[in-house]
Design an enzyme around this catalytic site. Structure first.
Site, mmCIF file in Angstrom:
data_model
loop_
_atom_site.group_PDB
_atom_site.id
_atom_site.type_symbol
_atom_site.label_atom_id
_atom_site.label_comp_id
_atom_site.label_asym_id
_atom_site.label_seq_id
_atom_site.Cartn_x
_atom_site.Cartn_y
_atom_site.Cartn_z
ATOM 1 C CB CYS A 129 5.655 -2.482 16.796
ATOM 2 S SG CYS A 129 7.239 -1.785 16.108
ATOM 3 C CB CYS A 157 2.703 7.675 3.575
ATOM 4 S SG CYS A 157 3.582 6.187 4.994
ATOM 5 C CB CYS A 188 2.415 -1.990 14.456
ATOM 6 S SG CYS A 188 2.683 -1.358 12.631
ATOM 7 C CD GLU A 237 -2.827 -0.936 2.388
ATOM 8 O OE1 GLU A 237 -3.930 -1.219 2.028
ATOM 9 O OE2 GLU A 237 -2.518 -1.076 3.020
ATOM 10 C CB CYS A 251 7.011 -4.753 9.041
ATOM 11 S SG CYS A 251 8.118 -4.071 10.183
ATOM 12 C CB CYS A 288 0.757 6.658 11.871
ATOM 13 S SG CYS A 288 1.013 7.615 11.639
HETATM 14 N N1 SAH Z 1 8.917 0.548 10.842
HETATM 15 C C1 SAH Z 1 9.633 2.419 10.296
HETATM 16 C C2 SAH Z 1 8.795 2.832 9.113
HETATM 17 C C3 SAH Z 1 7.031 2.928 10.002
HETATM 18 S S1 SAH Z 1 6.465 4.150 10.177
HETATM 19 C C4 SAH Z 1 8.967 2.737 11.997
HETATM 20 O O1 SAH Z 1 8.681 1.946 12.465
HETATM 21 O O2 SAH Z 1 9.364 4.105 12.057
HETATM 22 C C5 SAH Z 1 5.228 3.976 10.042
HETATM 23 C C6 SAH Z 1 4.626 5.159 11.942
HETATM 24 O O3 SAH Z 1 3.466 4.205 12.563
HETATM 25 C C7 SAH Z 1 5.565 4.154 13.215
HETATM 26 O O4 SAH Z 1 5.814 5.933 13.655
HETATM 27 C C8 SAH Z 1 4.706 3.131 14.162
HETATM 28 O O5 SAH Z 1 5.568 3.045 15.082
HETATM 29 C C9 SAH Z 1 3.246 4.532 13.558
HETATM 30 N N2 SAH Z 1 2.281 3.891 14.209
HETATM 31 C C10 SAH Z 1 2.827 1.864 13.797
HETATM 32 N N3 SAH Z 1 1.087 1.187 14.298
HETATM 33 C C11 SAH Z 1 0.481 2.955 15.131
HETATM 34 C C12 SAH Z 1 -0.445 2.570 15.373
HETATM 35 N N4 SAH Z 1 -1.582 1.348 15.477
HETATM 36 N N5 SAH Z 1 -1.395 4.414 16.073
HETATM 37 C C13 SAH Z 1 -0.158 5.459 15.331
HETATM 38 N N6 SAH Z 1 1.078 5.038 14.836
HETATM 39 C C14 SAH Z 1 0.935 3.628 14.555
#
Ligand code: SAH
Length: 345
Positions: free
Chosen positions: A116, A105, A119, A92, A112, A333
């Site tokens: 986390c 984006c 996520c 996406e 991945c 995000c």
């Molecule tokens: N792997 C990289 C790039 C992903 S960026 C990273 O971790 O930074 C995506 C961003 O959205 C990251 O800051 C991630 O931590 C955040 N994110 C993931 N799940 C989320 C959620 N449910 N709500 C808000 N932010 C989230």
């Protein structure tokens, strides 16, 4: 086996064409077709002879993702694309329009492996890394399909950019190249969950992009629970990697912090965060947690978020709250995920 022609740097392409006995100006012609005109097939390269087009077609392939779904947010016009890649995988890409321009984006991996806990992108693990050409395509095909000129890029889609280091560096150099899209490094942000061992290597390239660190917790106890990447590294290691990065590049780091109810949003978390950020310098970007079906976390309550912001500001920390875009099409995000080319809606 055919080669991916769009993943070749200009000089690499020039060397290959020279070896094929072609004059020097061919590289410029072909590079322009691929990196500025977004052609999908050698037959579209009308300033080359038919014989050369056929020869190239025998040696190389041109990546050209197919849009298998396009969703437009009724709230803010954000567009989410699901692209089918050459091998049937799908990723996406999100296009957001702001007053100051259009930001794309992009995903950097199919899936991945960072795990986390909040996520969606990590569910199902990592399938493979994206090639430089495939990341370029996310930018170029989004621009082509939407008709909107892209001015900014964030590497904040699916995947961990530093877990696909070499391809990401090549992509960044190519998207920055004036013979291609020519997007300035200062218009690019790279977001990482904190693969600290790659920070020094990234700093050596001294790219003038913005490094965003997904911090989400100021202490090991909280961060270990949320982000497995922290467990064998720790926040102290992360903070010192950030300090070194800033010293080498002179670029301030942006820290992402998703506010999760009762997990990382107490006054104590705010105070600890403030004391670290004051030391390292940089800016905090708070993200109210976005809903993910498979996860049980809830976003922080507005009053707790307010209190958190107040504590940061009282301690002299520069803080902003990220505006939620594309919420009605799951484009925010953490909501992007790998999908099968045909499958789940
Ligand atoms: N792997 C990289 C790039 C992903 S960026 C990273 O971790 O930074 C995506 C961003 O959205 C990251 O800051 C991630 O931590 C955040 N994110 C993931 N799940 C989320 C959620 N449910 N709500 C808000 N932010 C989230």
């Amino acid at each position: 086996m055919k080669k991916d022609i769009k993943s070749l740097y200009y000089d690499e392409l020039a060397a290959e064409l020279k070896a094929l006995g072609e004059p020097a100006f061919r590289a410029g012609q072909i590079y322009t077709w691929l990196h500025q005109r977004t052609v999908s097939d050698f037959s579209e390269m009308t300033n080359l002879s038919k014989a050369l087009r056929e020869k190239l077609d025998g040696l190389y392939y041109i990546t050209a993702p197919k849009p298998i779904r396009k969703q437009v947010s009724a709230i803010d016009g954000t567009i989410k694309y699901l692209w089918e890649l050459r091998d049937g995988n799908a990723v996406e890409t999100v296009l957001m329009s702001y007053k100051h321009g259009n930001t794309v984006c992009i995903s950097t991996q199919v899936g991945c492996r960072m795990g986390c806990a909040f996520c969606d992108s990590t569910i199902g693990g990592l399938v493979r890394c994206l090639e430089p050409s495939e990341m370029l395509d996310e930018v170029m095909f989004t621009q082509l399909d939407s008709g909107k000129k892209i001015s900014n890029i964030v590497l904040m889609g699916i995947g961990e950019p530093l877990d696909n280091f070499d391809n990401v560096i090549k992509f960044l150099n190519m998207v920055n190249d004036e013979r291609g899209p020519g997007i300035g490094m200062r218009h690019i942000s790279l977001s990482t969950c904190g693969l600290t061992e790659k920070f020094d290597k990234l700093a050596e390239y001294n790219l003038q992009l913005t490094l965003s660190v997904s911090l989400h917790a100021p202490d090991d106890e909280t961060r270990n629970k949320l982000m497995p990447v922290n467990r064998n590294r720790g926040v102290e290691q992360l903070y010192s990697a950030c300090e070194r990065y800033f010293k080498t590049t002179g670029r301030r780091i942006s820290f992402e912090y998703a506010m999760i109810d009762g997990v990382n949003d107490t006054p104590e978390h705010a105070r600890r965060l403030a004391s670290h950020i004051r030391k390292i310098g940089g800016h905090v970007n708070l993200i109210p947690l976005n809903h993910v079906d498979e996860r049980s976390f809830e976003p922080s309550k507005p009053e707790n978020m307010r209190r958190f912001i107040d504590i940061l500001q009282e301690n002299g920390v520069n803080v902003t709250v990220r505006r939620k875009l594309g919420g009605d099409v799951d484009a925010s995000c953490g909501q992007l995920r790998r999908k099968m080319a045909v499958g789940r809606n």
